[in-house]
Enzyme design. Structure first.
Site, PDB file in Angstrom:
ATOM      1  N   ARG A  70      -7.252  -9.616 -42.675  1.00 47.27           N
ATOM      2  CA  ARG A  70      -6.644 -10.687 -41.881  1.00 47.27           C
ATOM      3  C   ARG A  70      -7.527 -11.048 -40.678  1.00 47.27           C
ATOM      4  O   ARG A  70      -7.638 -12.206 -40.291  1.00 47.27           O
ATOM      5  CB  ARG A  70      -5.250 -10.259 -41.411  1.00 47.27           C
ATOM      6  CG  ARG A  70      -4.251 -10.247 -42.552  1.00 47.27           C
ATOM      7  CD  ARG A  70      -2.904  -9.758 -42.097  1.00 47.27           C
ATOM      8  NE  ARG A  70      -2.399 -10.483 -40.943  1.00 47.27           N
ATOM      9  CZ  ARG A  70      -1.465 -10.015 -40.119  1.00 47.27           C
ATOM     10  NH1 ARG A  70      -0.942  -8.819 -40.318  1.00 47.27           N
ATOM     11  NH2 ARG A  70      -1.049 -10.729 -39.118  1.00 47.27           N
ATOM     12  N   HIS A 119       3.189  -9.874 -29.435  1.00 45.92           N
ATOM     13  CA  HIS A 119       2.982  -8.936 -30.544  1.00 45.92           C
ATOM     14  C   HIS A 119       1.549  -8.436 -30.626  1.00 45.92           C
ATOM     15  O   HIS A 119       1.150  -7.886 -31.652  1.00 45.92           O
ATOM     16  CB  HIS A 119       3.426  -9.574 -31.869  1.00 45.92           C
ATOM     17  CG  HIS A 119       4.902  -9.818 -31.937  1.00 45.92           C
ATOM     18  ND1 HIS A 119       5.497 -10.610 -32.900  1.00 45.92           N
ATOM     19  CD2 HIS A 119       5.916  -9.362 -31.158  1.00 45.92           C
ATOM     20  CE1 HIS A 119       6.805 -10.642 -32.702  1.00 45.92           C
ATOM     21  NE2 HIS A 119       7.086  -9.909 -31.647  1.00 45.92           N
ATOM     22  N   CYS A 150      -9.825  11.083 -28.555  1.00 44.37           N
ATOM     23  CA  CYS A 150      -9.077  12.266 -29.004  1.00 44.37           C
ATOM     24  C   CYS A 150      -9.251  12.596 -30.488  1.00 44.37           C
ATOM     25  O   CYS A 150      -8.735  13.597 -30.962  1.00 44.37           O
ATOM     26  CB  CYS A 150      -7.591  12.113 -28.678  1.00 44.37           C
ATOM     27  SG  CYS A 150      -6.703  11.071 -29.874  1.00 44.37           S
ATOM     28  N   GLY A 187       7.307 -23.435 -34.679  1.00 46.12           N
ATOM     29  CA  GLY A 187       6.708 -22.733 -35.817  1.00 46.12           C
ATOM     30  C   GLY A 187       7.103 -21.279 -35.955  1.00 46.12           C
ATOM     31  O   GLY A 187       6.289 -20.462 -36.372  1.00 46.12           O
ATOM     32  N   ALA A 231       3.693 -28.762 -36.523  1.00 48.31           N
ATOM     33  CA  ALA A 231       3.326 -28.630 -35.111  1.00 48.31           C
ATOM     34  C   ALA A 231       2.092 -29.472 -34.780  1.00 48.31           C
ATOM     35  O   ALA A 231       2.022 -30.095 -33.714  1.00 48.31           O
ATOM     36  CB  ALA A 231       3.062 -27.160 -34.778  1.00 48.31           C
TER      37      ALA A 231
HETATM   38  C1  BJW Z   1       5.634 -24.537 -39.346  1.00 46.89           C
HETATM   39  C2  BJW Z   1       4.501 -25.024 -39.944  1.00 46.89           C
HETATM   40  C3  BJW Z   1       3.827 -25.990 -39.220  1.00 46.89           C
HETATM   41  C4  BJW Z   1       5.339 -23.477 -41.306  1.00 46.89           C
HETATM   42  N1  BJW Z   1       4.326 -26.376 -38.082  1.00 46.89           N
HETATM   43  N2  BJW Z   1       6.164 -24.880 -38.219  1.00 46.89           N
HETATM   44  C5  BJW Z   1      18.379  -7.023 -33.391  1.00 46.89           C
HETATM   45  C6  BJW Z   1      19.033  -7.150 -34.605  1.00 46.89           C
HETATM   46  C7  BJW Z   1      18.450  -6.660 -35.778  1.00 46.89           C
HETATM   47  C8  BJW Z   1      17.202  -6.067 -35.760  1.00 46.89           C
HETATM   48  C9  BJW Z   1      16.572  -5.955 -34.565  1.00 46.89           C
HETATM   49  C10 BJW Z   1      17.151  -6.409 -33.397  1.00 46.89           C
HETATM   50  N3  BJW Z   1      16.294  -6.201 -32.375  1.00 46.89           N
HETATM   51  C11 BJW Z   1      15.187  -5.622 -32.869  1.00 46.89           C
HETATM   52  C12 BJW Z   1      15.327  -5.457 -34.198  1.00 46.89           C
HETATM   53  C13 BJW Z   1      14.327  -4.876 -35.131  1.00 46.89           C
HETATM   54  C14 BJW Z   1      13.176  -5.792 -35.385  1.00 46.89           C
HETATM   55  C15 BJW Z   1      13.680  -7.135 -35.879  1.00 46.89           C
HETATM   56  O1  BJW Z   1      13.753  -8.115 -35.188  1.00 46.89           O
HETATM   57  N4  BJW Z   1      13.995  -7.226 -37.143  1.00 46.89           N
HETATM   58  C16 BJW Z   1      14.469  -8.497 -37.717  1.00 46.89           C
HETATM   59  C17 BJW Z   1      13.656  -8.806 -38.964  1.00 46.89           C
HETATM   60  C18 BJW Z   1      15.936  -8.439 -37.900  1.00 46.89           C
HETATM   61  N5  BJW Z   1      12.369  -5.955 -34.175  1.00 46.89           N
HETATM   62  C19 BJW Z   1      11.499  -5.039 -33.785  1.00 46.89           C
HETATM   63  O2  BJW Z   1      11.344  -3.998 -34.401  1.00 46.89           O
HETATM   64  C20 BJW Z   1      10.720  -5.322 -32.526  1.00 46.89           C
HETATM   65  N6  BJW Z   1      10.791  -4.209 -31.647  1.00 46.89           N
HETATM   66  C21 BJW Z   1      11.882  -3.905 -30.959  1.00 46.89           C
HETATM   67  O3  BJW Z   1      12.884  -4.604 -31.024  1.00 46.89           O
HETATM   68  O4  BJW Z   1      11.787  -2.774 -30.191  1.00 46.89           O
HETATM   69  C22 BJW Z   1      12.994  -2.212 -29.661  1.00 46.89           C
HETATM   70  C23 BJW Z   1      13.631  -1.396 -30.752  1.00 46.89           C
HETATM   71  C24 BJW Z   1      12.918  -0.408 -31.355  1.00 46.89           C
HETATM   72  C25 BJW Z   1      13.524   0.347 -32.375  1.00 46.89           C
HETATM   73  C26 BJW Z   1      14.820   0.060 -32.782  1.00 46.89           C
HETATM   74  C27 BJW Z   1      15.522  -0.976 -32.166  1.00 46.89           C
HETATM   75  C28 BJW Z   1      14.935  -1.690 -31.135  1.00 46.89           C
HETATM   76  C29 BJW Z   1       9.237  -5.489 -32.854  1.00 46.89           C
HETATM   77  C30 BJW Z   1       8.959  -6.707 -33.645  1.00 46.89           C
HETATM   78  C31 BJW Z   1       7.463  -6.773 -33.974  1.00 46.89           C
HETATM   79  C32 BJW Z   1       7.177  -7.819 -35.025  1.00 46.89           C
HETATM   80  N7  BJW Z   1       5.878  -7.628 -35.509  1.00 46.89           N
HETATM   81  C33 BJW Z   1       5.327  -8.598 -36.468  1.00 46.89           C
HETATM   82  C34 BJW Z   1       3.962  -8.071 -36.971  1.00 46.89           C
HETATM   83  C35 BJW Z   1       2.880  -8.267 -35.918  1.00 46.89           C
HETATM   84  C36 BJW Z   1       1.565  -7.789 -36.376  1.00 46.89           C
HETATM   85  C37 BJW Z   1       1.030  -8.579 -37.548  1.00 46.89           C
HETATM   86  O5  BJW Z   1       0.714  -9.773 -37.416  1.00 46.89           O
HETATM   87  O6  BJW Z   1       0.917  -7.983 -38.622  1.00 46.89           O
HETATM   88  O7  BJW Z   1       5.157  -9.879 -35.834  1.00 46.89           O
HETATM   89  S1  BJW Z   1       6.441  -8.963 -37.795  1.00 46.89           S
HETATM   90  C38 BJW Z   1       6.059 -10.689 -37.934  1.00 46.89           C
HETATM   91  O8  BJW Z   1       7.195 -11.497 -37.596  1.00 46.89           O
HETATM   92  C39 BJW Z   1       5.011 -10.934 -36.839  1.00 46.89           C
HETATM   93  C40 BJW Z   1       5.460 -12.257 -36.296  1.00 46.89           C
HETATM   94  O9  BJW Z   1       4.948 -12.434 -34.996  1.00 46.89           O
HETATM   95  C41 BJW Z   1       6.951 -12.162 -36.359  1.00 46.89           C
HETATM   96  C42 BJW Z   1       7.656 -13.477 -36.325  1.00 46.89           C
HETATM   97  O10 BJW Z   1       7.327 -14.267 -37.435  1.00 46.89           O
HETATM   98  P1  BJW Z   1       7.163 -15.838 -37.234  1.00 46.89           P
HETATM   99  O11 BJW Z   1       6.049 -16.103 -36.304  1.00 46.89           O
HETATM  100  O12 BJW Z   1       8.477 -16.434 -36.910  1.00 46.89           O
HETATM  101  O13 BJW Z   1       6.634 -16.298 -38.679  1.00 46.89           O
HETATM  102  P2  BJW Z   1       7.453 -16.665 -39.996  1.00 46.89           P
HETATM  103  O14 BJW Z   1       6.487 -16.625 -41.119  1.00 46.89           O
HETATM  104  O15 BJW Z   1       8.661 -15.836 -40.095  1.00 46.89           O
HETATM  105  O16 BJW Z   1       7.931 -18.166 -39.801  1.00 46.89           O
HETATM  106  C43 BJW Z   1       7.020 -19.244 -39.812  1.00 46.89           C
HETATM  107  C44 BJW Z   1       7.785 -20.502 -39.449  1.00 46.89           C
HETATM  108  O17 BJW Z   1       6.861 -21.552 -39.289  1.00 46.89           O
HETATM  109  C45 BJW Z   1       8.775 -20.959 -40.539  1.00 46.89           C
HETATM  110  O18 BJW Z   1      10.016 -21.250 -39.919  1.00 46.89           O
HETATM  111  C46 BJW Z   1       8.144 -22.225 -41.100  1.00 46.89           C
HETATM  112  O19 BJW Z   1       9.098 -23.202 -41.518  1.00 46.89           O
HETATM  113  C47 BJW Z   1       7.359 -22.724 -39.929  1.00 46.89           C
HETATM  114  N8  BJW Z   1       6.178 -23.523 -40.238  1.00 46.89           N
HETATM  115  N9  BJW Z   1       4.352 -24.350 -41.172  1.00 46.89           N
HETATM  116  C48 BJW Z   1       5.461 -25.836 -37.578  1.00 46.89           C
HETATM  117  N10 BJW Z   1       2.714 -26.515 -39.742  1.00 46.89           N
HETATM  118 ZN    ZN Z   2      -6.873   8.881 -29.135  1.00 47.86          ZN
END
Ligand code: BJW
Ligand code: ZN
Length: 256
Positions: A70, A119, A150, A187, A231
């Site tokens: 990636r 993130h 380490c 997005g 976007a």
């Molecule tokens: C366009 C377009 C164009 C297409 N123009 N638009 C509450 C309830 C339930 C669960 C949880 C909660 N709180 C926390 C959680 C757990 C979890 C979570 O949210 N889970 C859900 C799935 C329910 N969250 C976490 O674990 C977070 N940590 C946390 O809360 O810590 C405290 C905690 C710890 C332990 C237990 C409980 C609490 C951390 C979240 C980290 C997310 N990491 C990732 C990976 C990053 C690294 C990598 O890149 O590999 O981040 S996951 C992935 O999703 C990535 C993204 O940043 C993130 C969001 O995705 P995004 O950007 O929205 O992308 P898509 O693909 O989903 O959507 C694309 C959109 O674009 C679509 O809508 C299209 O239509 C649109 N689009 N083309 C405009 N041209």
């Molecule tokens: Zn280390």
């Protein structure tokens, strides 16, 4: 793209503006989104097998190599008109906070100077054991490489599911959401928390919430305006539609 006249009016008078971006803003640059069918990275890979600490512990080599692939992809793409429009908004509004969930660095490459990268940053690495960031390491053919401090395994400098977001960045993002007059959600599928809570915070504080997305999301029914489109098309059109009353002057200011 027609921008509603009432929104143009709001933007003209706005001083404090915040924008949250997700993978969709980089889609037109050629970076696959996470959940979109066909092009979504996670249509081919199970995210839960790759983007969690447990996955890394189970198969560090697979996870490291996925991120290396990636990283290479991101290095070969360019920011698109959506990224550039957001960089321009930073110059146009007196207080503009750009918050991104993206790890690709494209906002910075487009000229945005202050970006809250919630993130993390895919180009960085840190130690899975001691957490220290690693810019350089001795290549010994081991994948993933070892921490110079380490000897633990290095991992990408991103935030995985189940991990805490950087406290200071999240606090700054929450503060911007609570204080802004206009909040853009661009997005993002609005599924991943705590980022998905930011527009909720803005709405509760009375902000105008504008969603930019070609598809409906859980935020759509609550957004003040839902601009259906890409976007890279909608954001330049938005920018062209208004001139703030309090535009900043100086280098890089918007031409009249
Ligand atoms: C366009 C377009 C164009 C297409 N123009 N638009 C509450 C309830 C339930 C669960 C949880 C909660 N709180 C926390 C959680 C757990 C979890 C979570 O949210 N889970 C859900 C799935 C329910 N969250 C976490 O674990 C977070 N940590 C946390 O809360 O810590 C405290 C905690 C710890 C332990 C237990 C409980 C609490 C951390 C979240 C980290 C997310 N990491 C990732 C990976 C990053 C690294 C990598 O890149 O590999 O981040 S996951 C992935 O999703 C990535 C993204 O940043 C993130 C969001 O995705 P995004 O950007 O929205 O992308 P898509 O693909 O989903 O959507 C694309 C959109 O674009 C679509 O809508 C299209 O239509 C649109 N689009 N083309 C405009 N041209
Ligand atoms: Zn280390």
């Amino acid at each position: 793209m027609d921008i509603p006249a009432t929104l143009i009016q709001v933007l003209r008078g706005a001083r404090r503006v915040a924008a949250l971006t997700g993978a969709g803003v980089s889609a037109e640059s050629g970076v696959p989104t996470f959940r979109d069918a066909q092009t979504g990275l996670w249509a081919r890979y199970d995210p839960h097998e790759l983007a969690t600490p447990e996955a890394f512990q189970r198969n560090p080599r697979l996870v490291w190599e996925w991120y290396a692939w990636r990283r290479e992809k991101v290095a070969g793409v360019e920011p698109n008109p959506g990224h550039y429009a957001l960089a321009e908004m930073e110059r146009r509004f007196p207080e503009f906070t750009l918050i991104t969930q993206n790890v690709d660095g494209l906002h910075r490459r487009a000229g945005s100077r202050r970006v809250l990268e919630l993130h993390g940053d895919i180009t960085r690495s840190k130690c899975f054991v001691c957490g220290s960031s690693a810019e350089a390491w001795t290549e010994k053919g081991e994948i993933p490489p070892r921490c110079p401090a380490c000897g633990g395994r290095l991992r990408p400098g991103v935030v995985w599911f189940g991990e805490m977001l950087p406290e200071r960045l999240l606090a700054a993002a929450m503060d911007a959401a609570a204080r802004c007059e206009v909040f853009f959600s661009i997005g993002t599928s609005s599924l991943v928390y705590p980022a998905a809570a930011l527009p909720e915070v803005a709405l509760r504080a009375g902000a105008t919430v504008v969603e930019v997305n070609p598809s409906e999301t859980p935020l759509t029914p609550h957004a003040t305006y839902s601009l259906r489109g890409l976007a890279g098309v909608v954001l330049p059109a938005l920018l062209a539609s208004f001139r703030p009353e309090t535009a900043r002057s100086g280098a890089g200011a918007a031409p009249d």
